[in-house]
Design a protein around this motif. Structure first.
Motif, short mmCIF file in Angstrom:
data_model
loop_
_atom_site.label_atom_id
_atom_site.label_comp_id
_atom_site.label_asym_id
_atom_site.label_seq_id
_atom_site.Cartn_x
_atom_site.Cartn_y
_atom_site.Cartn_z
N ASN A 372 -2.76 9.05 7.59
CA ASN A 372 -3.78 8.41 6.93
C ASN A 372 -3.87 7.69 5.89
O ASN A 372 -4.22 6.68 5.45
N ALA A 373 -3.51 8.66 4.77
CA ALA A 373 -3.31 8.38 3.39
C ALA A 373 -2.40 7.13 3.25
O ALA A 373 -2.63 6.36 2.55
N ARG A 374 -1.23 7.19 3.95
CA ARG A 374 -0.16 6.12 3.80
C ARG A 374 -0.73 4.84 4.37
O ARG A 374 -0.39 3.84 3.83
N LEU A 375 -1.76 4.86 5.29
CA LEU A 375 -2.15 3.58 5.96
C LEU A 375 -2.95 3.08 4.78
O LEU A 375 -3.27 1.80 4.86
N GLY A 376 -3.54 3.51 4.05
CA GLY A 376 -4.71 3.23 2.94
C GLY A 376 -4.05 2.93 1.58
O GLY A 376 -4.69 2.37 0.66
N ARG A 377 -2.74 2.71 1.46
CA ARG A 377 -2.18 2.59 0.14
C ARG A 377 -2.33 1.27 -0.18
O ARG A 377 -2.47 1.05 -1.60
N PHE A 378 -2.58 0.39 0.43
CA PHE A 378 -2.84 -1.15 -0.17
C PHE A 378 -4.25 -1.62 0.25
O PHE A 378 -4.84 -2.26 -0.28
N THR A 379 -5.22 -0.77 1.06
CA THR A 379 -6.42 -1.32 1.34
C THR A 379 -7.65 -0.31 0.75
O THR A 379 -8.51 -0.91 0.40
N ASN A 380 -7.17 0.85 0.27
CA ASN A 380 -8.35 1.61 -0.20
C ASN A 380 -9.08 1.14 -1.57
O ASN A 380 -10.09 1.27 -1.75
N SER A 381 -8.36 0.42 -2.30
CA SER A 381 -8.79 -0.08 -3.84
C SER A 381 -9.74 -1.03 -3.61
O SER A 381 -10.31 -1.31 -4.54
N THR A 382 -9.64 -1.95 -2.26
CA THR A 382 -10.40 -3.32 -2.35
C THR A 382 -11.77 -3.06 -2.77
O THR A 382 -12.52 -3.85 -3.50
N ASN A 383 -12.58 -1.95 -2.05
CA ASN A 383 -14.12 -2.06 -2.35
C ASN A 383 -14.47 -1.35 -3.57
O ASN A 383 -15.22 -1.48 -4.28
N LEU A 384 -13.41 -0.46 -4.00
CA LEU A 384 -13.57 0.22 -5.28
C LEU A 384 -13.61 -0.65 -6.37
O LEU A 384 -14.41 -0.53 -7.32
N PHE A 385 -12.84 -1.83 -6.30
CA PHE A 385 -12.80 -2.93 -7.16
C PHE A 385 -13.70 -3.95 -7.13
O PHE A 385 -13.63 -4.84 -7.88
N ASP A 386 -14.49 -3.87 -6.14
CA ASP A 386 -15.34 -4.91 -5.85
C ASP A 386 -14.97 -6.41 -5.32
O ASP A 386 -15.19 -7.12 -6.14
N LEU A 387 -13.65 -6.21 -4.58
CA LEU A 387 -13.14 -7.30 -4.29
C LEU A 387 -13.16 -7.92 -2.70
O LEU A 387 -13.72 -7.20 -1.93
N ALA A 388 -12.73 -9.20 -2.44
CA ALA A 388 -12.82 -9.64 -1.13
C ALA A 388 -11.81 -9.76 -0.43
O ALA A 388 -10.67 -9.77 -1.16
N ALA A 389 -11.35 -9.51 0.89
CA ALA A 389 -10.24 -9.55 1.44
C ALA A 389 -10.13 -10.11 2.89
O ALA A 389 -11.24 -10.17 3.39
N VAL A 390 -9.12 -10.83 3.42
CA VAL A 390 -8.97 -11.26 4.76
C VAL A 390 -7.65 -10.74 5.01
O VAL A 390 -6.54 -11.07 4.61
N ALA A 391 -7.79 -10.29 6.32
CA ALA A 391 -6.45 -9.87 7.16
C ALA A 391 -6.08 -10.49 8.09
O ALA A 391 -6.71 -10.99 8.93
N VAL A 392 -4.85 -11.04 8.19
CA VAL A 392 -4.27 -12.21 9.13
C VAL A 392 -3.04 -11.84 9.62
O VAL A 392 -2.20 -10.77 9.16
N PRO A 393 -2.67 -12.03 10.95
CA PRO A 393 -1.61 -11.86 11.64
C PRO A 393 -0.46 -12.77 10.91
O PRO A 393 -0.74 -13.72 10.38
N ALA A 394 0.87 -12.21 10.81
CA ALA A 394 1.93 -12.69 9.96
C ALA A 394 3.24 -12.63 10.81
O ALA A 394 4.30 -12.11 10.13
N GLY A 395 3.25 -12.67 11.99
CA GLY A 395 4.66 -12.50 12.78
C GLY A 395 4.59 -11.00 13.43
O GLY A 395 3.65 -10.52 13.61
N GLN A 396 5.77 -10.67 13.48
CA GLN A 396 6.14 -9.49 14.14
C GLN A 396 7.30 -8.77 13.34
O GLN A 396 8.06 -9.16 12.45
N ALA A 397 7.05 -7.23 13.45
CA ALA A 397 8.09 -6.39 13.02
C ALA A 397 8.34 -5.40 14.01
O ALA A 397 7.32 -4.74 14.63
N GLY A 398 9.61 -5.46 14.45
CA GLY A 398 9.99 -4.45 15.38
C GLY A 398 9.39 -4.57 16.83
O GLY A 398 8.94 -3.75 17.42
N GLY A 399 9.02 -5.90 16.92
CA GLY A 399 8.41 -6.45 18.32
C GLY A 399 6.74 -5.99 18.62
O GLY A 399 6.30 -6.35 19.45
#
Length: 551
Positions: A372-399
């Motif tokens: 779980n901690a690994r999955l939050g490496r890039f997402t955890n700080s967004t709300n702590l920093f009061d930022l906005a975000a949008v997540a979108v598909p960008a192709g595939q990796a490993g199918g």
């Protein structure tokens, strides 16, 4: 039968066909939703403006839906809300139909989607992998084409990680833009209500209906100088260890935004990743105890039935964090935020992989906290920093789906969506039969992220035949003089989706070009001439739906 009622019945049929009971906590009775659909049709007939009419909606199980218990993934916590949460109420007022509440990591504590007494929510594309949490059920319900829109919440990334893992869009708006009343909090000071959809325009439309005027003064954002979008990326080494193929997929996304005209520049990611580690490892996790800690303690004293052990451990350990640590961590976070905003100052957005990888259910079971901690490496700080975000598909990796997110200062939500469009070149497709809205093959389009653009007709140069296929479908053929106009739907879908659809197209269907009544031409489903032998000419009906209504 009305289109709205048809869509409701198709959704319940799809729920049964997908056999994914772990998606849901509570479903509304089908007859109740059908009655609401009929009322909706009556309102439309009276001329009411309902821009989301007939859109099907699911809500995460920590968001109040009148008539259903709010459990936050813990049956013993359940209460009956007196009214919809504002986010739900505003979508329903615009015509959306709620099907039910969805499964989540208990008390919205997790990024995996496995921490629930209702079972682990399996990924929409690979049932051996996690769906991402905590808004797991909401994301999978959208990805499987059961609902059009679904609400989640995001404290550490729960409105973005499930989007990435299931190949859909997740918008995490600026804090406070969508009211959090009627939401069981995880960390009330930074929680956000989020929205999932298969396409960015659908998600934006829903957000526009949910949003309130800012509840605080707008920040003094630097004036943007004219020119191309400026997108920041970190040096490769600062991304850390990524799953196999993920670095290449991310680099492809960077190349795509650059090819679309964006100016790419480098940013120091260090303040973002240092703050990310603080969300659970520092004192801020104490707010989770404030939210539900006393209830958890009481239930533990009674035997703890229905509590997830991983979630329980996180919440109860938070009880004993000393107050002085919170002050120390707050001071450190302020310094990190200052550095992070300075790094973002000359960029319109930060582009990152949504997560470093996509674990299996077995990997999460073996190391629930570490995974779980690994999955939050890039997402955890967004709300702590009061930022906005949008997540979108960008192709595939490993199918499997690969997703990226764009992050920017508070109240740059619309800007982030415009930059995200650089990653989503779309094409149009005309359909005339089994792929029409509410027809048997329409879920194929929905699964590819297609969205209905408009209904129109062809130029007066076509014939339509009823083919002898399973499921039944028509064949559209160009005849020139002597033809007529045929009703078609125009769908917008990602460019790569059209290629995937073509590879799975069964004979006698082919992909060609059809001329529309306005003189433009778009790709369309046609058929091989040999398929017309013994096929009834149904051109006089003017379209497939009209033919079906008379047979």
């Amino acid at each position: 039968m009305s289109r709205t009622l048809t869509r409701v019945r198709a959704a319940y049929a799809r729920i049964e066909a997908t056999a994914r009971p772990e998606i849901w906590i509570d479903l509304r009775p089908q007859e109740e939703v059908e009655a609401e659909a009929r009322t909706l049709d009556e309102r439309l007939a009276r001329g009411e403006h309902l821009p989301l009419a007939g859109r099907l909606l699911a809500a995460k199980g920590n968001i109040d839906v009148a008539g259903l218990p709010t459990t936050a993934g813990c049956p013993a916590y359940a209460y009956q809300p007196a009214a919809d949460a504002p986010a739900v109420a505003r979508l329903r007022a615009a015509g959306a139909l709620v099907l039910g509440t969805t499964n989540l990591d208990q008390f919205a504590t997790g990024l995996v989607g496995t921490r629930s007494p209702h079972g682990a929510v399996r990924n929409a594309h690979d049932p051996a992998r996690v769906s991402g949490g905590s808004s797991a059920g909401s994301a999978v319900a959208v990805a499987l084409g059961i609902v059009d829109l679904a609400l989640g919440t995001d404290t550490a990334g729960s409105g973005r990680v499930p989007a990435a893992f299931n190949g859909i869009v997740g918008i995490k708006p600026t804090r406070g833009l969508v009211p959090t009343e009627g939401v069981v909090p995880a960390c009330a000071s930074i929680d956000c209500v989020t929205v999932f959809a298969r396409t960015l325009p659908e998600a934006e439309q829903a957000l526009a209906h949910m949003a309130s005027p800012p509840d605080r003064a707008l920040p003094s954002l630097p004036a943007r100088t004219p020119g191309p979008w400026r997108v920041a990326i970190p040096p490769r080494e600062q991304l850390g260890e990524l799953d196999e193929g993920w670095a290449e997929a991310y680099e492809a996304a960077v190349r795509q935004v650059r090819a679309a005209g964006a100016e790419v520049r480098t940013l120091d990611l260090t303040p973002f990743t240092e703050a990310a580690a603080m969300l659970y490892q520092g004192a801020f996790v104490a707010e989770r105890y404030t939210a539900v800690g006393h209830f958890v303690d009481k239930l533990l004293a009674e035997g703890g039935e229905g509590l997830d052990p991983t979630v329980t451990g996180i919440i109860t350990r938070a009880r004993d964090i000393p107050a002085h640590q919170l002050y120390t961590d707050t001071e450190h976070l302020t310094a990190l935020r200052t550095r992070a905003l300075a790094e973002l100052a000359d960029a319109d957005a930060l582009l990152l992989p949504t997560t470093p990888g996509h674990p299996t259910l077995a990997e999460v079971a073996a190391d629930p906290l570490g995974a779980n901690a690994r999955l939050g490496r890039f997402t955890n700080s967004t709300n702590l920093f009061d930022l906005a975000a949008v997540a979108v598909p960008a192709g595939q990796a490993g199918g499997l789906p690969f997703g990226v997110m764009l992050i920017g200062p508070a109240f740059t939500d619309e800007r982030l969506a415009r930059i995200a469009e650089l990653l989503h070149p779309h094409t149009q497709l005309a359909v005339v039969g089994a792929h029409l809205s509410d027809q048997p093959l329409n879920p194929q389009l929905l699964a590819l992220g297609a969205v209905l653009d408009r209904t129109t007709t062809t130029a007066p140069a076509y014939h339509l035949h009823a083919l002898r296929t399973t499921p039944p479908k028509p064949g559209l053929v160009h005849v020139g003089d002597g033809g007529t106009e045929i009703e078609v739907e125009i769908w917008r879908l990602p460019a790569e989706g059209l290629g995937r659809l073509l590879t799975s197209l069964p004979r006698p269907m082919t992909l060609g070009s059809v001329q529309l009544t306005d003189g433009s031409s778009v790709p369309a489903f046609l058929c091989e001439p040999s398929a017309l032998e013994n096929a009834e000419n149904i051109t006089q009906h003017g379209g497939w739906r009209s033919y079906l209504n008379k047979h």
